[in-house]
Design a protein around this motif. Structure first.
Motif, PDB file in Angstrom:
ATOM      1  N   LEU A 128      34.892  37.992  43.690  1.00  0.00           N
ATOM      2  CA  LEU A 128      34.353  38.852  44.325  1.00  0.00           C
ATOM      3  C   LEU A 128      34.059  40.057  44.102  1.00  0.00           C
ATOM      4  O   LEU A 128      34.895  40.703  43.326  1.00  0.00           O
ATOM      5  CB  LEU A 128      35.110  39.836  45.705  1.00  0.00           C
ATOM      6  CG  LEU A 128      34.967  38.386  47.018  1.00  0.00           C
ATOM      7  CD1 LEU A 128      36.455  38.436  47.927  1.00  0.00           C
ATOM      8  CD2 LEU A 128      34.190  37.828  47.152  1.00  0.00           C
ATOM      9  N   ILE A 129      33.015  41.119  43.952  1.00  0.00           N
ATOM     10  CA  ILE A 129      32.928  42.360  43.286  1.00  0.00           C
ATOM     11  C   ILE A 129      33.754  43.049  44.298  1.00  0.00           C
ATOM     12  O   ILE A 129      33.438  43.661  44.785  1.00  0.00           O
ATOM     13  CB  ILE A 129      30.924  42.754  43.056  1.00  0.00           C
ATOM     14  CG1 ILE A 129      30.587  42.268  41.898  1.00  0.00           C
ATOM     15  CG2 ILE A 129      31.060  44.345  41.704  1.00  0.00           C
ATOM     16  CD1 ILE A 129      29.674  42.175  41.597  1.00  0.00           C
TER      17      ILE A 129
ATOM     18  N   VAL B 144      36.013  42.369  38.833  1.00  0.00           N
ATOM     19  CA  VAL B 144      35.786  41.160  40.234  1.00  0.00           C
ATOM     20  C   VAL B 144      37.101  40.238  40.349  1.00  0.00           C
ATOM     21  O   VAL B 144      37.635  40.450  39.381  1.00  0.00           O
ATOM     22  CB  VAL B 144      34.523  40.130  38.974  1.00  0.00           C
ATOM     23  CG1 VAL B 144      34.628  38.530  40.106  1.00  0.00           C
ATOM     24  CG2 VAL B 144      33.081  40.363  38.379  1.00  0.00           C
ATOM     25  N   ASP B 145      37.618  40.667  41.116  1.00  0.00           N
ATOM     26  CA  ASP B 145      38.557  39.253  41.228  1.00  0.00           C
ATOM     27  C   ASP B 145      38.708  38.193  41.304  1.00  0.00           C
ATOM     28  O   ASP B 145      37.901  37.722  41.057  1.00  0.00           O
ATOM     29  CB  ASP B 145      38.691  39.437  42.890  1.00  0.00           C
ATOM     30  CG  ASP B 145      37.893  39.093  44.129  1.00  0.00           C
ATOM     31  OD1 ASP B 145      37.163  38.411  43.843  1.00  0.00           O
ATOM     32  OD2 ASP B 145      39.046  39.796  45.325  1.00  0.00           O
ATOM     33  N   ASP B 146      39.466  37.448  41.642  1.00  0.00           N
ATOM     34  CA  ASP B 146      39.767  35.654  41.377  1.00  0.00           C
ATOM     35  C   ASP B 146      38.726  35.245  42.892  1.00  0.00           C
ATOM     36  O   ASP B 146      38.606  34.030  42.279  1.00  0.00           O
ATOM     37  CB  ASP B 146      41.653  34.863  42.198  1.00  0.00           C
ATOM     38  CG  ASP B 146      42.735  35.539  40.701  1.00  0.00           C
ATOM     39  OD1 ASP B 146      41.713  36.331  39.354  1.00  0.00           O
ATOM     40  OD2 ASP B 146      43.475  35.805  40.399  1.00  0.00           O
TER      41      ASP B 146
ATOM     42  N   PRO C 180      30.315  39.058  47.459  1.00  0.00           N
ATOM     43  CA  PRO C 180      30.081  38.237  46.302  1.00  0.00           C
ATOM     44  C   PRO C 180      29.306  37.768  44.780  1.00  0.00           C
ATOM     45  O   PRO C 180      28.396  38.583  45.389  1.00  0.00           O
ATOM     46  CB  PRO C 180      30.084  37.162  47.263  1.00  0.00           C
ATOM     47  CG  PRO C 180      30.251  37.655  48.401  1.00  0.00           C
ATOM     48  CD  PRO C 180      30.243  38.133  48.441  1.00  0.00           C
ATOM     49  N   ALA C 181      29.573  37.971  43.863  1.00  0.00           N
ATOM     50  CA  ALA C 181      29.077  38.160  43.132  1.00  0.00           C
ATOM     51  C   ALA C 181      27.639  37.469  42.794  1.00  0.00           C
ATOM     52  O   ALA C 181      26.526  37.480  42.925  1.00  0.00           O
ATOM     53  CB  ALA C 181      29.597  38.076  41.488  1.00  0.00           C
ATOM     54  N   ASN C 182      28.334  36.194  43.164  1.00  0.00           N
ATOM     55  CA  ASN C 182      26.050  35.766  43.208  1.00  0.00           C
ATOM     56  C   ASN C 182      25.664  36.180  44.331  1.00  0.00           C
ATOM     57  O   ASN C 182      24.242  36.254  44.256  1.00  0.00           O
ATOM     58  CB  ASN C 182      26.899  34.611  43.205  1.00  0.00           C
ATOM     59  CG  ASN C 182      27.148  33.570  42.547  1.00  0.00           C
ATOM     60  OD1 ASN C 182      26.973  33.493  41.294  1.00  0.00           O
ATOM     61  ND2 ASN C 182      27.702  32.827  42.494  1.00  0.00           N
TER      62      ASN C 182
END
Length: 319
Positions: free
Chosen positions: A236-237, A231-233, A260-262
């Motif tokens: 985002l996966i 996961v970046d800053d 997006p992770a969410n």
């Protein structure tokens, strides 16, 4: 009838039986070896070997994997080396890239072709630990006369696949034994350690591929698989191991399209395995830092403002 002749006749009989191949993975591999690859179980020649420029190019292409794998190969060898076993790492074609073998056993393994540059693919060596592991992409134990070639029946081979950062199979980890008294029960014990080491190499390689990202361990029903997300800053996966791709329904192979992770994981039904792991990672960092948010952010490799946003999203206050 000698043991060699008996083995050759048995392999050919099974390989020619479609019903046997349908009922047994070993029989299916023997059939592939004979029919698809046109091999003769009585062949005496040794394994094909890459040398010179061709070998150097192969080693160069897998330099990063070999670097992260080296200390884990050392650890595995420290556990099995004294029992007459060799530890080998191959590429996805079954070519041996690296090895750990005792000086006393080197001549034996060299004579068998278990050495750097040797090609142990199923298409060249028939049923064997390395080649069949790669062909079937699963853990295998090929014990003595389960090998296709009669000349390989003195060894036991225990293997596990290693998957790359984009979900592709990229290597095999092998422990081979020259001991005549090696038992199947002992092979199973070694097999568990081989699988654990393969997973450790896979995880280390994934972390190296996404060294600037936050790596989160996700939940999976497969305890033997590496289930990691990068996961970046921006939350985002951007990467996922093979098992994580299966768990979250991502494309099984190739570069991962950022998401997006969410959006992927959701929050409606409470914290997911991903969120629980992320929350635990933040809490650990804050605890180590004595509650100092700036220090915790530094440990996590993110900005102070980013950590505040994550704490808010995860339901964590400064206390």
């Amino acid at each position: 009838m000698t043991k060699t002749v008996a083995h050759i006749e048995k392999v050919l009989e099974v390989a020619n039986s479609t019903s046997a191949a349908a009922l047994s993975r070993l029989a299916a591999s023997w059939r592939r070896s004979a029919e698809r690859h046109g091999l003769d179980p009585g062949e005496h020649r040794g394994p094909r070997r890459l040398e010179g420029t061709h070998l150097c190019e192969r080693l160069g292409a897998f330099e990063k994997l070999m670097t992260v794998a080296a200390p884990r190969l050392d650890n595995l060898y420290s556990l099995v080396g004294q029992s007459g076993c060799a530890v080998l790492l191959t590429d996805d074609d079954g070519v041996v890239l690296d090895q750990r073998i005792s000086a006393a056993d080197t001549a034996v393994f060299e004579a068998w072709g278990l050495c750097v540059g040797a090609d142990w693919s199923e298409r060249h060596e028939g049923t064997n630990g390395i080649g069949t592991c790669l062909a079937e992409q699963r853990r295998v134990i090929i014990h003595r006369d389960e090998h296709f070639y009669a000349r390989n029946t003195a060894m036991s081979c225990i293997d596990a696949p290693i998957y790359g950062a984009e979900g592709q199979i990229m290597a095999a980890l092998d422990v081979s034994s020259a001991r005549a008294d090696q038992t199947e029960a002992f092979n199973r014990l070694i097999g568990a350690q081989v699988a654990q080491t393969a997973r450790a190499i896979e995880e280390a390689n994934f972390r190296a591929a996404f060294e600037k990202a936050r790596i989160v361990v996700a939940e999976s029903d497969d305890a033997e698989a590496a289930t990691l997300l990068a996961v970046d800053d921006h939350d985002l996966i951007i990467g996922a191991t093979r098992e994580a791709r299966r768990v979250f329904g991502f494309d099984p192979l190739g570069a991962l399209a950022p998401r997006p992770a969410n959006d992927v994981l959701g929050r409606a039904d409470g914290p997911t395995g991903f969120e629980k792991a992320e929350r635990a990672a933040v809490i650990r960092a804050l605890t180590r830092a004595g509650g100092n948010v700036s220090e915790a952010a530094r440990q996590l490799g993110i900005g102070r403002a980013t950590l505040y946003r994550r704490m808010k999203r995860l339901g964590l206050d400064q206390t």
